[in-house]
Design an enzyme around this catalytic site. Structure first.
Site, short mmCIF file in Angstrom:
data_model
loop_
_atom_site.label_atom_id
_atom_site.label_comp_id
_atom_site.label_asym_id
_atom_site.label_seq_id
_atom_site.Cartn_x
_atom_site.Cartn_y
_atom_site.Cartn_z
N ASP A 31 0.53 -10.04 9.13
CA ASP A 31 -0.09 -11.19 8.43
C ASP A 31 0.64 -12.47 8.77
O ASP A 31 1.55 -12.85 8.08
CB ASP A 31 -0.07 -10.91 6.91
CG ASP A 31 -0.83 -11.95 6.11
OD1 ASP A 31 -1.56 -12.75 6.71
OD2 ASP A 31 -0.67 -11.96 4.87
N HIS A 58 3.45 -10.08 3.09
CA HIS A 58 4.14 -11.03 2.18
C HIS A 58 5.53 -10.52 1.77
O HIS A 58 6.05 -10.90 0.73
CB HIS A 58 3.29 -11.35 0.93
CG HIS A 58 1.93 -11.89 1.25
ND1 HIS A 58 1.01 -12.22 0.29
CD2 HIS A 58 1.35 -12.20 2.43
CE1 HIS A 58 -0.10 -12.67 0.87
NE2 HIS A 58 0.09 -12.66 2.17
N GLU A 106 -2.11 -21.46 5.31
CA GLU A 106 -3.14 -20.58 4.71
C GLU A 106 -2.60 -19.88 3.48
O GLU A 106 -3.28 -19.72 2.47
CB GLU A 106 -3.60 -19.56 5.77
CG GLU A 106 -4.76 -18.68 5.32
CD GLU A 106 -4.36 -17.36 4.66
OE1 GLU A 106 -5.25 -16.62 4.21
OE2 GLU A 106 -3.13 -17.07 4.57
N GLU A 107 -1.34 -19.45 3.57
CA GLU A 107 -0.76 -18.63 2.50
C GLU A 107 -0.55 -19.41 1.20
O GLU A 107 -0.29 -18.81 0.16
CB GLU A 107 0.57 -18.03 2.97
CG GLU A 107 0.48 -17.12 4.19
CD GLU A 107 -0.15 -15.76 3.88
OE1 GLU A 107 -0.74 -15.59 2.81
OE2 GLU A 107 -0.06 -14.88 4.75
N HIS A 134 -4.58 -17.82 10.93
CA HIS A 134 -3.46 -18.63 10.42
C HIS A 134 -2.15 -18.20 11.04
O HIS A 134 -1.90 -17.01 11.25
CB HIS A 134 -3.40 -18.59 8.88
CG HIS A 134 -2.97 -17.30 8.27
ND1 HIS A 134 -1.65 -17.01 8.00
CD2 HIS A 134 -3.67 -16.22 7.86
CE1 HIS A 134 -1.57 -15.80 7.44
NE2 HIS A 134 -2.78 -15.31 7.35
N ASP A 175 -7.54 -12.40 10.91
CA ASP A 175 -6.40 -12.34 9.98
C ASP A 175 -6.09 -10.86 9.76
O ASP A 175 -6.85 -10.16 9.09
CB ASP A 175 -6.76 -13.03 8.66
CG ASP A 175 -5.56 -13.19 7.74
OD1 ASP A 175 -4.49 -12.66 8.07
OD2 ASP A 175 -5.70 -13.86 6.69
N1 BES Z 1 -4.11 -11.91 5.26
C1 BES Z 1 -4.40 -12.26 3.91
C2 BES Z 1 -5.86 -12.04 3.54
C3 BES Z 1 -6.46 -10.70 3.80
C4 BES Z 1 -6.54 -9.78 2.80
C5 BES Z 1 -7.03 -10.40 5.03
C6 BES Z 1 -7.12 -8.56 3.02
C7 BES Z 1 -7.61 -9.18 5.24
C8 BES Z 1 -7.67 -8.26 4.24
C9 BES Z 1 -4.09 -13.73 3.67
O1 BES Z 1 -3.04 -14.21 4.46
C10 BES Z 1 -3.71 -13.92 2.24
O2 BES Z 1 -2.65 -13.49 1.87
N2 BES Z 1 -4.58 -14.56 1.47
C11 BES Z 1 -4.30 -14.82 0.09
C12 BES Z 1 -5.30 -15.79 -0.47
C13 BES Z 1 -5.07 -17.23 -0.05
C14 BES Z 1 -6.21 -18.10 -0.55
C15 BES Z 1 -3.74 -17.75 -0.55
C16 BES Z 1 -4.41 -13.52 -0.72
O3 BES Z 1 -5.20 -12.65 -0.37
O4 BES Z 1 -3.69 -13.42 -1.69
ZN ZN Z 2 -1.21 -13.46 3.61
#
Ligand code: BES
Ligand code: ZN
Length: 412
Positions: free
Chosen positions: A235, A373, A268-269, A214, A296
């Protein structure tokens, strides 16, 4: 087998995972969640599947806070998945669980019968190509992407970086010896666009090897993220940059037999928005997708340089074995296993649509970079571009090896 149970835990398309703790205490949400967590949190379970260890419940904001607290105690972010809407009928829930059980038993059979049965013979062309990948190029791309104040999909300029980055990609692929197309994909649920690069397969154009990550970023957990700085260096400028470096070398090689596609996904976020629409549309067109790689977060070596993690949920046993095989032949790094505990990135969108997925990432879930984030997700001395290069290697090997073979997932 417990891991398989978790792999298939939450598989329903178009759902949005939410683990943000400052929720409205009066909200009502339908969720699929780990049965043990639901019981511990004293949440009434409306439908339970003992085999999957997953329950369906309608939870209030207070219950959501209890579930989140319990999940955090276990070092997890969420452990439940919110549905877009409350199902009209309990039979919808029962059908979803039946589908989950079907995929689970196929994966279980694969694990029992075929584990570690994959070997990848060395191809000198691939070994040579890998030597041309350069960590400094990844650093330059992360520097460029993280300099945009935000890449948030709900900001005032959701496509500023998308338009600029896609022009860079167009200039790069114009140097290829065969036609490579770059297109911007519009979405229904976000004004942000995804970028797709297509290298049409020379002999098997209907078989797709997909590599993606993403491009968007977020700051402040989604609240008012548009106005804040969201550099999103780790990220996920890092995964985006690892992909671009693989593309740079891939286009200097012979045209692959299978179609190879690169994606830089939108939104994605905010709940896997871009990839959810793309994967659903590929399924609707019955596209034969052989494999989907998700990159990611690739540049923070939280468990040590060259010690990476293979995410075990919402991914396929076949491709996780394949990663181990290409590691022996080409990478020589240490691969740890871990789970997100929920559909944490775009691979989950493809997995929910029945496609084989793989998600190698920088470190175990508990060791990933802590400042994602936030406005502190920037390049610093803790980042390592040789570590990020491992992921470019994975992408390039998948494009050159799977892109020129007849290997595919066979579930029993
Ligand atoms: N980069 C993260 C996900 C991630 C977490 C990758 C741990 C590798 C290890 C991704 O951008 C993210 O923040 N995902 C969200 C969920 C999404 C469905 C909104 C999260 O983990 O809160
Ligand atoms: Zn993220």
């Amino acid at each position: 087998m417990k891991n398989i149970i978790l792999i298939i835990t939450l598989i329903i398309s178009q759902n949005v995972f939410s683990h943000i703790s400052n929720v409205d205490p009066n909200s009502i949400t339908a969720v699929y969640a780990d049965l043990d967590i639901l019981k511990k949190a004293n949440v009434p379970v409306l439908y339970a599947d003992q085999n999957l260890n997953v329950g369906y419940a309608i939870i209030t904001g207070k219950m959501e806070a209890r579930i989140s607290a319990l999940a955090h105690e276990q070092g997890r972010c969420g452990n439940y998945e919110a549905l877009d809407e409350i199902p009209q009928n309990i039979s919808t829930v029962a059908n979803n669980f039946a589908f989950m059980n079907q995929i689970q038993s196929k994966n279980q059979n694969y694990e029992m019968l075929a584990k570690n049965s994959i070997e990848v013979a060395e191809n000198p062309l691939i070994t040579e190509a890998l030597k041309n990948l350069k960590p400094d190029n990844i650093k330059a791309t992360v520097t460029y992407l993280s300099a945009f104040p935000t890449r948030f999909n709900k900001g005032n300029t959701p496509n500023l970086h998308v338009d600029d980055f896609s022009e860079k990609i167009k200039a790069l692929v114009a140097t290829a010896a065969y036609p490579v197309t770059v297109d911007l994909i519009s979405h229904n649920k976000t004004p942000q666009k995804s970028i797709r690069v297509t290298i049409k397969g020379s002999t098997k154009p209907d078989e797709y090897v997909i590599l993606g990550g993403h491009l968007d970023s977020i700051s402040g957990g989604g609240f008012g993220g548009g106005s804040k700085l969201a550099p999103g260096a780790d990220d996920n400028a890092s995964g985006s940059a690892s992909l671009l470096e693989a593309l740079r070398i891939l286009i200097t090689q012979a045209q692959p037999q299978r179609t190879v596609e690169f994606f830089w996904y939108a939104g994605e976020e905010s709940g896997l928005l871009g990839s959810a629409e793309i994967a659903a549309s590929y399924k609707a067109q019955s596209k034969n997708v052989i494999s989907v790689l998700q990159l990611d977060m690739t540049m923070f070596p939280g468990d040590g340089v060259f010690r990476i993690t293979s995410i075990n949920d919402f991914t396929s046993a076949w491709l996780r074995d394949y990663l181990k095989a290409i590691n022996t032949t080409y990478l020589n790094v240490e691969i740890l296993d871990d789970k997100c505990g929920y559909g944490c990135s775009d691979h989950a969108s493809w997995f929910r649509n029945g496609y084989p997925t793989l998600m190698p990432t920088e470190a175990k879930f508990k060791s990933i970079f802590k400042y994602i984030h936030t406005d502190k997700d920037v390049i610093s001395s803790v980042m390592n571009f040789d570590h990020a290069l491992v992921f470019s290697k994975i992408a390039l090997v998948m494009a050159m090896d799977l892109g020129n073979s007849s290997q595919k997932e066979v579930l029993f």
